[in-house]
Write an enzyme that holds these catalytic residues in place. Structure first.
Site, PDB file in Angstrom:
ATOM      1  N   ASN A  53      -6.035   6.289   1.658  1.00 45.74           N
ATOM      2  CA  ASN A  53      -5.215   6.789   0.680  1.00 45.74           C
ATOM      3  C   ASN A  53      -4.930   5.326  -0.139  1.00 45.74           C
ATOM      4  OD1 ASN A  53      -1.899   8.023   0.147  1.00 45.74           O
ATOM      5  ND2 ASN A  53      -3.868   8.940  -0.766  1.00 45.74           N
ATOM      6  N   HIS A 102      -2.867  -1.876  -1.700  1.00 49.20           N
ATOM      7  CA  HIS A 102      -4.044  -2.223  -0.744  1.00 49.20           C
ATOM      8  C   HIS A 102      -5.043  -3.074  -1.827  1.00 49.20           C
ATOM      9  CE1 HIS A 102      -2.636   1.621   1.306  1.00 49.20           C
ATOM     10  NE2 HIS A 102      -2.924   0.803   2.153  1.00 49.20           N
ATOM     11  N   SER A 109       3.242   3.065  -1.276  1.00 49.48           N
ATOM     12  CA  SER A 109       3.405   3.334  -0.072  1.00 49.48           C
ATOM     13  C   SER A 109       2.519   4.668  -0.160  1.00 49.48           C
ATOM     14  CB  SER A 109       4.362   3.675   0.668  1.00 49.48           C
ATOM     15  OG  SER A 109       4.260   4.517   1.749  1.00 49.48           O
TER      16      SER A 109
END
Ligand code: PAF
Length: 278
Positions: A31, A36, A185
């Site tokens: 996800n 990231h 997040s």
């Protein structure tokens, strides 16, 4: 990007790349968001090859937590990794990572893993340390990157790598935030529109605490308590707001500098964490 779902396939690809090729690993649970991707870009600066992993690790979730519902967005994740120029993705099924119950596990010391998030999620860091150690053994990276948003996780992994003499450079990546300050997040997706509007207040309160520390306030407990009250007044259920030493997350004395303020709080059914170095 080469996608591997077996350990054997991954090792063969790693072997082909040649021992002189430096490899950086970015473990994730998928996800993927811009935080990231920033880690993937940072990884590239440290290595010839970048390997991402996607594995939702059952061991680090407690019963009743969101293991089952954790967002799994494999196709979109692959597109993002491809666009980020990642060379290898390791995305094993659970049966590949845990073909039998994982009876040997890494138990981080309670002084590091039983405090803060570890107090509210007992066993969480055992699950994290165990899967990260397995990923390290499988991928044999030269460097590995973890976001500073999970500040305590980064500390536990850094210490684990040091105490086990792992020849892996552990690198922290800065937290990436939305324009309104909310730390990115995967769990932000759980927030309703009203909760999403309230969510950046967590960061604003951390900024206030940090500013008070910079202005010379040394009553750590008082600052933490005011922050908790402020969160509660805006509808949050805080687990903790804590001023700690950056280096080991232990309680600072009145003379210590090099602090970080960390918080975990629930907004509706979503638990958010954030932190800010002072
Ligand atoms: O930070 C995460 O996404 C996870 O805790 C990690 C490091 C990938 C281990 O499962």
């Amino acid at each position: 990007m080469q996608i591997h779902d077996t350990i054997a396939g991954l090792r063969a690809a790693r072997g082909k790349a040649g021992p002189d090729k430096r490899m950086a690993l970015v473990p994730t649970m998928g996800n993927l968001h811009d935080g990231h991707i920033a880690l993937m870009t940072q990884a590239r600066a440290h290595a010839d090859q970048v390997m991402a992993t996607i594995f939702v690790n059952r061991l680090q979730f407690r019963p009743g937590e969101d293991f089952e519902t954790y967002p799994r967005t494999f196709a979109a994740d692959c597109q993002r990794l491809e666009a980020a120029g990642v060379d290898h993705l390791f995305a094993p099924l659970e049966a590949e990572m845990y073909p039998q119950p994982q009876t040997y596990q890494i138990e981080p010391p309670p002084g590091q893993a039983g405090i803060l998030d570890g107090e509210f999620r007992p066993g969480h860091f055992r699950g994290v340390a165990t899967v990260v150690m397995k990923l390290f053994q499988i991928a044999q990276p030269d460097a590995a990157l973890f976001g500073k948003k999970d500040y305590q996780q980064l500390m536990v992994i850094r210490n684990m790598a040091q105490e086990f003499n792992l020849p892996i450079e552990i690198i922290g990546g800065e937290t990436v935030r939305a324009a309104d300050g909310l730390a990115l997040s995967s769990r932000n997706g759980y927030l309703s529109a009203a909760e999403r509007a309230q969510a950046p207040n967590l960061y604003r309160i951390l900024i206030k605490v940090a500013e008070s520390v910079r202005a010379g306030f040394r009553d750590w407990a008082g600052l933490e308590h005011s922050a908790v009250l402020e969160l509660q007044a805006s509808g949050w259920i805080p687990d903790y707001v804590a001023l700690r030493k950056k280096v080991d997350l232990q309680l600072p004395s009145a003379h210590d500098s090099g602090l970080v303020v960390l918080a975990a709080a629930r907004l509706g059914s979503t638990r958010l964490i954030d932190n800010l170095e002072v």
